[in-house]
Structures are given as structure tokens and as C-alpha cells.
Scaffold this active site. Structure first.
Site, PDB file in Angstrom:
ATOM      1  N   ALA A 130       0.726  -1.228  -0.047  1.00 42.54           N
ATOM      2  CA  ALA A 130       0.003   0.006  -0.062  1.00 42.54           C
ATOM      3  C   ALA A 130       0.734   1.392   0.245  1.00 42.54           C
ATOM      4  CB  ALA A 130      -0.937  -0.023   1.357  1.00 42.54           C
ATOM      5  N   GLY A 132      -0.238   4.656  -0.268  1.00 43.48           N
ATOM      6  CA  GLY A 132      -0.582   5.962   0.084  1.00 43.48           C
ATOM      7  C   GLY A 132      -1.905   6.188  -0.582  1.00 43.48           C
ATOM      8  N   GLY A 134      -3.910   9.164   0.711  1.00 45.36           N
ATOM      9  CA  GLY A 134      -4.289  10.238   1.048  1.00 45.36           C
ATOM     10  C   GLY A 134      -3.957  11.573   0.098  1.00 45.36           C
ATOM     11  N   GLU A 135      -2.663  12.000   0.385  1.00 34.18           N
ATOM     12  CA  GLU A 135      -2.394  13.129  -0.327  1.00 34.18           C
ATOM     13  C   GLU A 135      -2.108  13.296  -1.802  1.00 34.18           C
ATOM     14  OE1 GLU A 135       0.754  14.831   2.084  1.00 34.18           O
ATOM     15  OE2 GLU A 135      -0.785  15.589   3.799  1.00 34.18           O
TER      16      GLU A 135
END
Length: 174
Positions: A130, A132, A134-135
């Protein structure tokens, strides 16, 4: 993503017309910590006011293994809405006496009627860790919108937010 966006190859900027409103589409790609995102923005620019409306936004997200697809889509959708808002209107203003942006009337944000149609394409790669969720999807938003504005009216904006004043000033220079 190109299929989702119904992308049709053609030169950019699009053929400029004498119509009051111009439409354009822009693409951008980002790589943040090996999470790769591609974005397509479709905009409408009012050539008399300089107002930009993002009508549709498609984002593809490759963040390796997807653990919670619904949560990831929710995160990306929020990033798109906030990114569109930042790209079009959010700006802290100040002068020699201090900050002038002190409340919601002086720091406008995107309202629900102005939220674009959003489509998200998730690329699940279970062989990867995994990476990321989010951003990374925030990164290509402003660039895709700037490229769509260029496609619509032939003006390169290099400073966000892409306010009506900045759009009109760019069109006047061109």
C-alpha cells in the site's frame, strides 16, 4: 482514465470561438512516494467575467494494494473538492498591516452547487505494498485545471488561485 474521460486527441488550445463561454480540458500526472495519479479536468470559462467553473473531474489513482476501496474513494473525492476550491478561490491575503483574510466572506471556499461531477478510477495492484491514498491525489488537481483553462482560452496561468481577475488579466495580455 482516457476511456473514462472520453478523451479525444486534438491540438490544444482548442479552436477559440467568439462565444461568451469557452470549454476546455486539461490533463496532469503526479508521482508522490510511488503513488501515481492522473487527472483530467473539464472546465467552462466565462470570457466576459473570467469565472472558471470545473464541470467534471476524473482522477485515476495507483497506490499499490488497495485495502479499503470505499474509504479510498471518499478520501480522493474530498481531495478533489478541496483541490478545486484551492485552485479557483482559496487565498490568504495580507498587506503591510497584517492578514486580511479573517473570515468566510474574505476566504471563500467551493460551495456544493459548484462541486464538479467526479469520477474516480482505482488501480489495485495487490502485488505491491500500500503506497498511500491520502495526499497523492491532491497533487495533479491545480495543474489539470490550469491546463484546461489554457485549452479553453489559450492563457497559461502560473499563479493560483485562478481567480476571475487573474483569468481576465491573462486574456488581456494574450
Amino acid at each position: 482514465m482516457a476511456k473514462q474521460a472520453n478523451w479525444q486527441e486534438r491540438p490544444s488550445p482548442s479552436a477559440l470561438s467568439n462565444a461568451t463561454k469557452a470549454t476546455g480540458r486539461g490533463v496532469a500526472i503526479s508521482n508522490r512516494a510511488n503513488a501515481i495519479c492522473g487527472a483530467v479536468a473539464e472546465v467552462e470559462v466565462d470570457k466576459t467575467t473570467g469565472n472558471v467553473a470545473v464541470k467534471r473531474f476524473i482522477l485515476s489513482h495507483d497506490c499499490g494494494l488497495i485495502i479499503n476501496p470505499d474509504g479510498l474513494k471518499n478520501q480522493i473525492e474530498g481531495n478533489i473538492i478541496q483541490g478545486v476550491s484551492r485552485s479557483l478561490m482559496e487565498e490568504v491575503k495580507f498587506d503591510s498591516t497584517g492578514i486580511k483574510t479573517l473570515d468566510w466572506s474574505t476566504y471563500p471556499i467551493l460551495r456544493f452547487p459548484d462541486v464538479p461531477e467526479i469520477e474516480i478510477v482505482l488501480l489495485n495492484r495487490p502485488e505491491m505494498p500500500a503506497l498511500g491514498g491520502g495526499e497523492p491525489s491532491s497533487a495533479p488537481i491545480a495543474a489539470a485545471i490550469a491546463n484546461a483553462i489554457f485549452d479553453a482560452v489559450g492563457v497559461r496561468l502560473r499563479e493560483a488561485p485562478f481567480t476571475p481577475e487573474r483569468v481576465l488579466a491573462g486574456m488581456k495580455k494574450a
